[in-house]
Every structure is written in structure tokens, then in C-alpha cells.
Design an enzyme around this catalytic site. Structure first.
Site, PDB file in Angstrom:
ATOM      1  N   ASP A   1       0.582   6.402   4.517  1.00  0.00           N
ATOM      2  CA  ASP A   1       0.353   5.046   4.009  1.00  0.00           C
ATOM      3  C   ASP A   1      -0.532   4.294   5.006  1.00  0.00           C
ATOM      4  O   ASP A   1      -0.227   4.257   6.208  1.00  0.00           O
ATOM      5  CB  ASP A   1       1.687   4.309   3.831  1.00  0.00           C
ATOM      6  CG  ASP A   1       1.504   2.952   3.193  1.00  0.00           C
ATOM      7  OD1 ASP A   1       1.445   2.872   1.953  1.00  0.00           O
ATOM      8  OD2 ASP A   1       1.407   1.960   3.950  1.00  0.00           O
TER       9      ASP A   1
ATOM     10  N   GLU B   1      -2.527   2.881  -1.747  1.00  0.00           N
ATOM     11  CA  GLU B   1      -3.011   3.229  -0.407  1.00  0.00           C
ATOM     12  C   GLU B   1      -2.246   4.393   0.196  1.00  0.00           C
ATOM     13  O   GLU B   1      -2.329   4.647   1.395  1.00  0.00           O
ATOM     14  CB  GLU B   1      -2.918   2.008   0.531  1.00  0.00           C
ATOM     15  CG  GLU B   1      -1.514   1.548   0.857  1.00  0.00           C
ATOM     16  CD  GLU B   1      -0.964   0.535  -0.142  1.00  0.00           C
ATOM     17  OE1 GLU B   1      -0.062  -0.230   0.238  1.00  0.00           O
ATOM     18  OE2 GLU B   1      -1.445   0.510  -1.290  1.00  0.00           O
TER      19      GLU B   1
END
Length: 284
Positions: free
Chosen positions: A157, A200
Site C-alpha cells: 500500500d 493504491e
């Protein structure tokens, strides 16, 4: 096609003989039925039997002649295609009509295959980053041989990515995602599988790796992002957090659930770090 395959055991090397056998059986069904009824009831009439037999043979002959006539252009086309493979020019024996028809069919087949390839790519590739999406990642894992379905899975992430979008705009956010995907794909091994998991988040399958090796590989990528950043937020290089889990071919969902828990631990511990599934933490 299913019927063709189902009857392939009948004269597998000769389509004409297979058609003959099928026509013979099909056209003789009334005669067989009459004989069965006659033997069961004892009411066979010789004249009726002979008439039915003669008409059945005539019908069989008509069917075979018709099928042979219908098959002749196909065999001619096949012979011409064989001649084309051995010595151009193409299809000189079958005439302009069949040659044009064949060319049109070939173009249609090429167009269809191109569309299938495009649809497959769209279904398995992330359009922004150019790497696999979640479906493509799972399909690549499913395609691996059983003895290669082991290693480590990682969920990654990008830290504080929302701030990139909020402070610098979505165009910069898209650029960061694409740059991170390029960096990630370039710094793992060719055998490893990289994908954009969603938003993301990214996923990596480290093939035939133990946790130490996977952690070291991600730590090397994290160090590269510090020395050669893909962007900055609040004056600091954009970093990532990651969770790693061992996978030895069991349920993939369990491995990803453990990796996701490790990722959560990495975020809670301050981000910019790599955590393994379990209690131990490994800083990047």
C-alpha cells in the site's frame, strides 16, 4: 462439433466412410423397425418387406450421392490449401469465388482473434499502470504448475496516497501509481508476478521464496524509493507499507488475509515498513 467429435470413433481416418455408415444406419431404421415389429407379431409380408428394402437402398444411394456432391468442393478447397502451403500461388484450382470466400473467412477469423486478444487484455490488465489487475494476477497463479504454486504473497500500500490526490491532484496521483508499478515490476524477479490489487494497493507473488527473501526484496525496493523517489509528499519521498504471508499452495484467500493483517500492522506501526504475517515486524 460435439456430434462430429462423438462420432469420431467411426472410421476416424475417412470422413466419407463415416458419413456412409451414418447414412446407412439412419436410412435403414424404418426397415429395422419393420423387421422388429414383424418378428414380434409374426405378421411379416414378403411383398412389403421387399418394397421397403428396395426403397431403403434407393434412399441410401441418393443420400450418399448428394453428400458426395456436397463434399467435393470442400475436398477441392482442402487440396488447394495443401498446395498453397507447399507451393504458392494460393488456391488456383478452386476458382475466384472460393478463393475470395476463403480470404474473407480468414480476415474474419483474424479480426475475431484480435478482438478476443483485446478483450482478454482488457479483462486481465490494469489500463493505468500496464501491469496485471486482480483478475490477471489470480489467472496467472492458476496457470502455474502445481510444483510452482508456493512462495510468498505480499500486499503493498502506497503511504498517504490520499494526500497526493488531495494536495497535488488526481493526475499526479495517476502518475505516481504508474511510476510505482513500473518501479515494482522492474525490481522483482522475472518469475515473480506483480499486479495492481485495487486503488493504491499492489500485490506480488514471490515464487519459491521464503519470508526472509521476500522481505529483503521489498526492503531493497523501499530503499530505492528513498534514494530515487517517484514523488514527494510534505517534503518526504513517497514510501509504501507491505504485509507478507507464506503460501504453499493451500487456499489463496487465507494467505492474502494474513498478508492483509500484516499490512495493517505495518500501517499501525508507523508506515514505511514491511511486516510478516504473525507477531514479528521487520522494518524496511
Amino acid at each position: 462439433m460435439q456430434f462430429y467429435l462423438a462420432t469420431s470413433f467411426i472410421f476416424p481416418r475417412s470422413l466419407r466412410l463415416r458419413l456412409f455408415a451414418l447414412c446407412f444406419v439412419a436410412t435403414h431404421l424404418p426397415l429395422i423397425g419393420y423387421l422388429g415389429w414383424g418378428f414380434a407379431t409374426g405378421r411379416i409380408m414378403l411383398a412389403e418387406f421387399l418394397l421397403l428394402t428396395v426403397m431403403t437402398v434407393i434412399g441410401t444411394g441418393i443420400a450418399l450421392v448428394g453428400i458426395g456432391a456436397l463434399l467435393s468442393p470442400i475436398h477441392a478447397l482442402a487440396d488447394a490449401l495443401h498446395d498453397e502451403e507447399s507451393a504458392p500461388p494460393a488456391l488456383p484450382q478452386v476458382g475466384d469465388v472460393i478463393r475470395t470466400l476463403y480470404a474473407g473467412v480468414q480476415r474474419a477469423a483474424d479480426t475475431t482473434q484480435a478482438r478476443i486478444d483485446m478483450l482478454h487484455q482488457a479483462a486481465h490488465e490494469d489500463p493505468l499502470t500496464g501491469i496485471a489487475n486482480r483478475r490477471g494476477f489470480l489467472a496467472a497463479l492458476d496457470a502455474l504448475p502445481a510444483d510452482r504454486r508456493k512462495g510468498c504473497v505480499a500486499i503493498i500500500d502506497i503511504d498517504y496516497f490520499k494526500r497526493v490526490n488531495d494536495l497535488k491532484g488526481h493526475e499526479e496521483g495517476d502518475r505516481v501509481l504508474a511510476a510505482f508499478a513500473t518501479r515494482l515490476a522492474a525490481l522483482v524477479r522475472r518469475a515473480d508476478i506483480v499486479a495492481r490489487w485495487g486503488g493504491e494497493e499492489f500485490a506480488v507473488f514471490f515464487q519459491d521464496c521464503i519470508e526472509d527473501e521476500a522481505s529483503w526484496s521489498l526492503a531493497r525496493i523501499a530503499a530505492r524509493l528513498r534514494s530515487d523517489p517517484i514523488g514527494e509528499i510534505h517534503g518526504r519521498p513517497i514510501s509504501f507499507s507491505a504485509g507478507i504471508s507464506r503460501w504453499i499452495g493451500g487456499p489463496l484467500d487465507d494467505a492474502f488475509a494474513q498478508a492483509d493483517e500484516a499490512l495493517y500492522e505495518a500501517k499501525q506501526a508507523g508506515r514505511d515498513r514491511i511486516c510478516r504475517a504473525g507477531p514479528s515486524l521487520t522494518a524496511a
